[in-house]
Design an enzyme around this catalytic site. Structure first.
Site, short mmCIF file in Angstrom:
data_model
loop_
_atom_site.label_atom_id
_atom_site.label_comp_id
_atom_site.label_asym_id
_atom_site.label_seq_id
_atom_site.Cartn_x
_atom_site.Cartn_y
_atom_site.Cartn_z
N ARG A 159 -4.20 38.38 -36.55
CA ARG A 159 -3.41 37.20 -35.75
C ARG A 159 -4.27 35.73 -36.23
O ARG A 159 -5.07 35.59 -36.41
CB ARG A 159 -3.50 37.13 -34.32
CG ARG A 159 -2.97 38.28 -33.65
CD ARG A 159 -2.82 38.66 -32.12
NE ARG A 159 -2.26 39.80 -31.61
CZ ARG A 159 -3.01 40.86 -31.57
NH1 ARG A 159 -4.20 41.06 -31.83
NH2 ARG A 159 -2.40 42.04 -30.98
N LYS A 184 -6.21 39.51 -28.69
CA LYS A 184 -5.60 39.36 -27.65
C LYS A 184 -6.20 40.44 -26.73
O LYS A 184 -6.00 40.07 -25.45
CB LYS A 184 -4.03 40.14 -28.15
CG LYS A 184 -2.95 39.76 -27.19
CD LYS A 184 -1.68 40.12 -27.78
CE LYS A 184 -0.48 39.73 -26.96
NZ LYS A 184 0.71 39.86 -27.59
N HIS A 246 2.64 34.69 -38.08
CA HIS A 246 2.95 35.85 -37.33
C HIS A 246 3.80 36.79 -38.31
O HIS A 246 3.68 38.02 -38.30
CB HIS A 246 3.48 35.74 -36.05
CG HIS A 246 3.18 36.75 -34.97
ND1 HIS A 246 1.74 36.86 -34.59
CD2 HIS A 246 3.73 37.83 -34.50
CE1 HIS A 246 1.58 37.87 -33.64
NE2 HIS A 246 2.80 38.47 -33.71
N ARG A 249 1.47 38.41 -40.45
CA ARG A 249 0.94 39.70 -40.03
C ARG A 249 1.90 40.59 -39.89
O ARG A 249 1.44 42.10 -40.15
CB ARG A 249 0.69 39.24 -38.31
CG ARG A 249 0.03 40.42 -37.65
CD ARG A 249 -0.29 40.06 -36.11
NE ARG A 249 -0.20 40.86 -35.08
CZ ARG A 249 -1.26 41.97 -34.99
NH1 ARG A 249 -2.17 41.88 -35.73
NH2 ARG A 249 -1.15 42.74 -33.98
N HIS A 272 -3.29 46.95 -31.62
CA HIS A 272 -2.33 47.24 -30.56
C HIS A 272 -2.92 48.27 -29.62
O HIS A 272 -3.30 49.16 -29.71
CB HIS A 272 -0.88 47.84 -30.83
CG HIS A 272 -0.20 46.94 -31.95
ND1 HIS A 272 0.44 47.28 -32.96
CD2 HIS A 272 -0.27 45.46 -31.81
CE1 HIS A 272 1.10 46.39 -33.52
NE2 HIS A 272 0.59 45.38 -32.94
N TYR A 281 7.21 49.42 -36.36
CA TYR A 281 7.23 48.95 -37.66
C TYR A 281 7.75 50.46 -38.58
O TYR A 281 8.22 50.13 -39.64
CB TYR A 281 5.65 48.66 -38.40
CG TYR A 281 5.21 47.45 -37.84
CD1 TYR A 281 5.34 46.50 -38.49
CD2 TYR A 281 4.43 47.36 -36.58
CE1 TYR A 281 4.82 45.19 -38.11
CE2 TYR A 281 3.97 46.14 -36.23
CZ TYR A 281 4.21 44.97 -36.75
OH TYR A 281 3.77 43.97 -36.45
#
Length: 318
Positions: A159, A184, A246, A249, A272, A281
């Site tokens: 990120r 995050k 983003h 990314r 994640h 994805y």
């Protein structure tokens, strides 16, 4: 208390003030501890304050039924499902923080089904196109720092906030090992970059040591402090690149999944918490497989074939 009157809760004005105080504390932690951008927090504020206005009750009194009513309210407004899902994720984050800080005793979102797997696939850029465009602007208009940062995002899947918080000490140039913090989920993670990218970044760092000899940040701004997120977005637009950090990314993670076919590995690289987020994805990969199948369209019809009666067609021996 006046005789005959009943005890009442706080007035609507005080309820909104209490909720507002929670928002201010939540915003402060997200900004300082998780390094969220002002743009992101502005979007959070819009969602959360609107939620407060529609609910018109203290956060601690809002239950699962109220949340379902709010989702229905957004649907009645005609909002897209993706927008509703994003708003729900913002509110989930806010309520998780409230629970962790002891402002509520139970999280009502725990009873609301999460629909992350129903979100559309991330919008990735064509990998070859990215490489070509990087060469087009190489040394012409793109500064060494902006080129290095773009390459860093494309080859790590980090990120933007994670990249901008990197210091020179966080990269091991011999192994290409990069430590990402300010993540995050607030859990540090390790990513690697290939040898050719390591060499490219090493050249950039030598340039950096000349231009900013006392600098410790990997991607500094003009003042020597870490570059601002909006400054980099503006720089990309100035180079004529219709890219967002983003989107870079998404491109990196999509390409990694195509090449490795390893969902768990990409989940680890992406940082994640939920593999359902990473599985989005796969939808991009499925699209590519369908496109590949379409390239064969017409092959069968282009051949001159003789249609025979089923009676004349042998089924095979045995």
């Amino acid at each position: 208390m006046v005789e005959g009157s009943e005890a009442r809760g706080p007035s609507p004005e005080n309820r909104r003030l209490d909720n507002e105080e929670l928002w201010v504390k939540f915003q402060k932690e997200k900004t300082t501890l998780e390094n969220r951008s002002p743009n992101t927090m502005l979007k959070y504020r819009t969602v959360i304050r609107r939620f407060f206005f529609v609910m018109d009750k203290p956060v601690s009194e809002i239950g699962p039924a109220d949340l379902s009513d709010f989702i229905f309210f957004l649907q009645q407004e005609g909002q897209k499902e993706t927008t509703i899902d994003w708003s729900c994720n913002v509110l989930r984050s806010f309520y998780a923080w409230c629970l962790k800080r002891g402002h509520i005793s139970k999280d009502p979102w725990a009873e609301i089904h999460r629909r992350a797997s129903e979100l559309p696939p991330p919008k990735a850029l064509p990998w070859d196109e990215c490489m070509e465009r990087l060469e087009d602007v190489r040394g012409k208009v793109m500064s060494p720092r902006d080129r290095a940062l773009t390459i860093f995002l494309l080859f790590t899947g980090a990120r933007l906030s994670e990249a901008l918080s990197r210091r020179l000490e966080h990269v091991q140039w011999t192994s290409g090992r990069v430590t990402l913090t300010h993540t995050k989920g607030r859990q540090p993670r390790i990513v690697y970059v290939p040898d050719d990218v390591t060499r490219e970044l090493s050249k950039y760092v030598r340039w950096l040591s000349i231009m900013y000899p006392d600098n410790e940040s990997l991607f500094p701004g003009a003042s020597g402090k870490p570059l601002g997120q909006e400054a980099f977005r503006k720089a990309l637009r100035g180079y004529g690149l219709k890219w967002t950090p983003h989107r870079l990314r998404h491109t990196a993670l999509t390409e990694l999944l195509k090449r490795t076919r390893d969902l768990r590995l990409v989940q680890e690289i992406a940082g994640h918490r939920d593999i359902a987020t990473t599985s989005r994805y796969l939808k991009v990969w499925d699209e590519d497989k369908r496109d590949a199948a379409r390239t064969l369209a017409g092959s069968l019809l282009s051949r001159k074939t003789t249609v025979t009666s089923p009676k004349d067609t042998p089924l095979g021996s045995g």
